[in-house]
Write a protein that holds these residues in place. Sequence first.
Motif, PDB file in Angstrom:
ATOM      1  N   ALA A   1       0.846  -1.191   0.000  1.00 42.49           N
ATOM      2  CA  ALA A   1       0.000   0.000   0.000  1.00 42.49           C
ATOM      3  C   ALA A   1       0.887   1.249   0.000  1.00 42.49           C
ATOM      4  O   ALA A   1       1.952   1.266   0.627  1.00 42.49           O
ATOM      5  CB  ALA A   1      -0.911   0.001   1.226  1.00 42.49           C
ATOM      6  N   GLN A   2       0.439   2.269  -0.690  1.00 44.38           N
ATOM      7  CA  GLN A   2       1.267   3.467  -0.838  1.00 44.38           C
ATOM      8  C   GLN A   2       1.563   4.134   0.511  1.00 44.38           C
ATOM      9  O   GLN A   2       2.695   4.535   0.789  1.00 44.38           O
ATOM     10  CB  GLN A   2       0.573   4.467  -1.765  1.00 44.38           C
ATOM     11  CG  GLN A   2       1.409   5.711  -2.060  1.00 44.38           C
ATOM     12  CD  GLN A   2       0.749   6.613  -3.101  1.00 44.38           C
ATOM     13  OE1 GLN A   2      -0.292   6.270  -3.662  1.00 44.38           O
ATOM     14  NE2 GLN A   2       1.355   7.753  -3.359  1.00 44.38           N
ATOM     15  N   LYS A   3       0.537   4.239   1.375  1.00 43.42           N
ATOM     16  CA  LYS A   3       0.736   4.877   2.675  1.00 43.42           C
ATOM     17  C   LYS A   3       1.709   4.062   3.528  1.00 43.42           C
ATOM     18  O   LYS A   3       2.604   4.612   4.178  1.00 43.42           O
ATOM     19  CB  LYS A   3      -0.606   5.011   3.394  1.00 43.42           C
ATOM     20  CG  LYS A   3      -0.533   5.680   4.763  1.00 43.42           C
ATOM     21  CD  LYS A   3      -0.111   7.137   4.657  1.00 43.42           C
ATOM     22  CE  LYS A   3      -0.221   7.850   6.000  1.00 43.42           C
ATOM     23  NZ  LYS A   3       0.216   9.244   5.945  1.00 43.42           N
TER      24      LYS A   3
ATOM     25  N   ARG B   1       3.989   2.087   2.490  1.00 40.94           N
ATOM     26  CA  ARG B   1       5.333   2.215   1.918  1.00 40.94           C
ATOM     27  C   ARG B   1       5.971   3.538   2.284  1.00 40.94           C
ATOM     28  O   ARG B   1       7.172   3.608   2.580  1.00 40.94           O
ATOM     29  CB  ARG B   1       5.262   2.067   0.401  1.00 40.94           C
ATOM     30  CG  ARG B   1       6.634   2.017  -0.279  1.00 40.94           C
ATOM     31  CD  ARG B   1       6.503   2.063  -1.788  1.00 40.94           C
ATOM     32  NE  ARG B   1       5.557   1.089  -2.282  1.00 40.94           N
ATOM     33  CZ  ARG B   1       4.511   1.391  -3.042  1.00 40.94           C
ATOM     34  NH1 ARG B   1       4.257   2.649  -3.376  1.00 40.94           N
ATOM     35  NH2 ARG B   1       3.701   0.447  -3.463  1.00 40.94           N
ATOM     36  N   SER B   2       5.190   4.593   2.288  1.00 40.51           N
ATOM     37  CA  SER B   2       5.751   5.908   2.597  1.00 40.51           C
ATOM     38  C   SER B   2       6.274   5.978   4.022  1.00 40.51           C
ATOM     39  O   SER B   2       7.212   6.726   4.323  1.00 40.51           O
ATOM     40  CB  SER B   2       4.696   6.995   2.370  1.00 40.51           C
ATOM     41  OG  SER B   2       3.631   6.876   3.316  1.00 40.51           O
ATOM     42  N   LEU B   3       5.679   5.186   4.911  1.00 40.67           N
ATOM     43  CA  LEU B   3       6.100   5.165   6.315  1.00 40.67           C
ATOM     44  C   LEU B   3       7.072   4.020   6.621  1.00 40.67           C
ATOM     45  O   LEU B   3       7.568   3.911   7.747  1.00 40.67           O
ATOM     46  CB  LEU B   3       4.872   5.033   7.226  1.00 40.67           C
ATOM     47  CG  LEU B   3       3.835   6.147   7.155  1.00 40.67           C
ATOM     48  CD1 LEU B   3       2.603   5.783   7.981  1.00 40.67           C
ATOM     49  CD2 LEU B   3       4.423   7.475   7.647  1.00 40.67           C
ATOM     50  N   LEU B   4       7.294   3.165   5.611  1.00 42.43           N
ATOM     51  CA  LEU B   4       8.062   1.929   5.821  1.00 42.43           C
ATOM     52  C   LEU B   4       7.495   1.162   7.023  1.00 42.43           C
ATOM     53  O   LEU B   4       8.227   0.648   7.862  1.00 42.43           O
ATOM     54  CB  LEU B   4       9.550   2.221   6.018  1.00 42.43           C
ATOM     55  CG  LEU B   4      10.319   2.662   4.770  1.00 42.43           C
ATOM     56  CD1 LEU B   4      11.780   2.928   5.110  1.00 42.43           C
ATOM     57  CD2 LEU B   4      10.197   1.618   3.654  1.00 42.43           C
ATOM     58  N   PHE B   5       6.157   1.097   7.074  1.00 41.36           N
ATOM     59  CA  PHE B   5       5.468   0.469   8.189  1.00 41.36           C
ATOM     60  C   PHE B   5       5.322  -1.025   7.914  1.00 41.36           C
ATOM     61  O   PHE B   5       4.270  -1.528   7.527  1.00 41.36           O
ATOM     62  CB  PHE B   5       4.097   1.120   8.383  1.00 41.36           C
ATOM     63  CG  PHE B   5       3.397   0.707   9.649  1.00 41.36           C
ATOM     64  CD1 PHE B   5       3.878   1.095  10.889  1.00 41.36           C
ATOM     65  CD2 PHE B   5       2.260  -0.082   9.600  1.00 41.36           C
ATOM     66  CE1 PHE B   5       3.235   0.711  12.049  1.00 41.36           C
ATOM     67  CE2 PHE B   5       1.605  -0.471  10.754  1.00 41.36           C
ATOM     68  CZ  PHE B   5       2.098  -0.077  11.979  1.00 41.36           C
ATOM     69  N   TYR B   6       6.417  -1.733   8.087  1.00 43.32           N
ATOM     70  CA  TYR B   6       6.471  -3.153   7.801  1.00 43.32           C
ATOM     71  C   TYR B   6       7.086  -3.899   8.983  1.00 43.32           C
ATOM     72  O   TYR B   6       7.808  -3.314   9.798  1.00 43.32           O
ATOM     73  CB  TYR B   6       7.337  -3.436   6.571  1.00 43.32           C
ATOM     74  CG  TYR B   6       6.942  -2.709   5.322  1.00 43.32           C
ATOM     75  CD1 TYR B   6       5.704  -2.917   4.725  1.00 43.32           C
ATOM     76  CD2 TYR B   6       7.826  -1.819   4.709  1.00 43.32           C
ATOM     77  CE1 TYR B   6       5.357  -2.259   3.558  1.00 43.32           C
ATOM     78  CE2 TYR B   6       7.486  -1.153   3.548  1.00 43.32           C
ATOM     79  CZ  TYR B   6       6.251  -1.370   2.973  1.00 43.32           C
ATOM     80  OH  TYR B   6       5.903  -0.716   1.829  1.00 43.32           O
TER      81      TYR B   6
ATOM     82  N   VAL C   1       3.608  -2.256 -11.870  1.00 44.43           N
ATOM     83  CA  VAL C   1       2.651  -2.768 -10.897  1.00 44.43           C
ATOM     84  C   VAL C   1       3.172  -2.657  -9.464  1.00 44.43           C
ATOM     85  O   VAL C   1       2.414  -2.707  -8.503  1.00 44.43           O
ATOM     86  CB  VAL C   1       2.299  -4.231 -11.214  1.00 44.43           C
ATOM     87  CG1 VAL C   1       3.475  -5.177 -10.904  1.00 44.43           C
ATOM     88  CG2 VAL C   1       1.058  -4.681 -10.468  1.00 44.43           C
ATOM     89  N   SER C   2       4.475  -2.492  -9.289  1.00 43.82           N
ATOM     90  CA  SER C   2       5.066  -2.449  -7.957  1.00 43.82           C
ATOM     91  C   SER C   2       6.353  -1.638  -8.006  1.00 43.82           C
ATOM     92  O   SER C   2       6.923  -1.415  -9.081  1.00 43.82           O
ATOM     93  CB  SER C   2       5.368  -3.878  -7.470  1.00 43.82           C
ATOM     94  OG  SER C   2       6.114  -3.863  -6.279  1.00 43.82           O
TER      95      SER C   2
END
Length: 259
Positions: free
Chosen positions: A98-100, A102-107, A132-133
């Motif tokens: 998800a873009q959000k 990814r922007s936060l590197l919330f993994y 696509v990614s």
Amino acid sequence: MRPSLLSSFLRRSSAVLMTLGVASTTTFLLLERAVSAQSAPIPNETVGCELLIVGGGLSGTATAYESLLAGRTVCMTELTDWVGGQISSQGTSALDEAQKQRSLLFYAEGYKALRQRIENFYGELNYGDCWVSVSCFLPRDAHAILSDMLEDAARQGGGELKWFPSTVVKELEISADGRMIDSAIAIQHTPQPGTPPINTERLSETFIDSYQYEDSDRFAKKIIQFVPTALENTSPADWYVVEATETGEVIALSGVPYR
């Protein structure tokens, strides 16, 4: 699919399993051309582990990774001969993010480590230059990267990985009270001498053969019994069996209710 069809393909226990880690909610779909019921032969090998992970896709690999970091003995089976599932053997080698997020590197840390290793391997994150990614790569490289991650996790955490490619779980032995899996019987298949390599045919052409105990013209079979490792601690269970297949096979074999 009706329970009668399920039981004609995979031998099914009527006991309700209470101690079962579920790592997949995929609907269990089977070919209607069923394999006839077979009695389990004497195992060629008995293997002990603290966790039995059935399925080496992304969820199974993630479970193994964290367990190895925690110092556990892990057995992991997989129908194919690659780890990674979707991003390797299934050929969809692109990270779905998800873009959000990814922007936060919330993994999770393990996922961030995977992303970093992909970038280190190629010198860039999106080697495939796909739309696509933000990260596309070759399926064989995903298998290699994940395999290295598991080896490093075992080394770092003091765990042990017992990896069983080309292996399917065929039967479960359930405790008398119906609350525990006492053991699992699996079949590992390897090409017969003089036959083509394991991935020459489509999986759909060899799928039925993989679940039969008897040797065939195509495959030699090895019967493996997985059992809990004898431990002196007072953990809640002797071991944990994690459902991480793409088709929910352990759920069907154990008789756990599902939709």
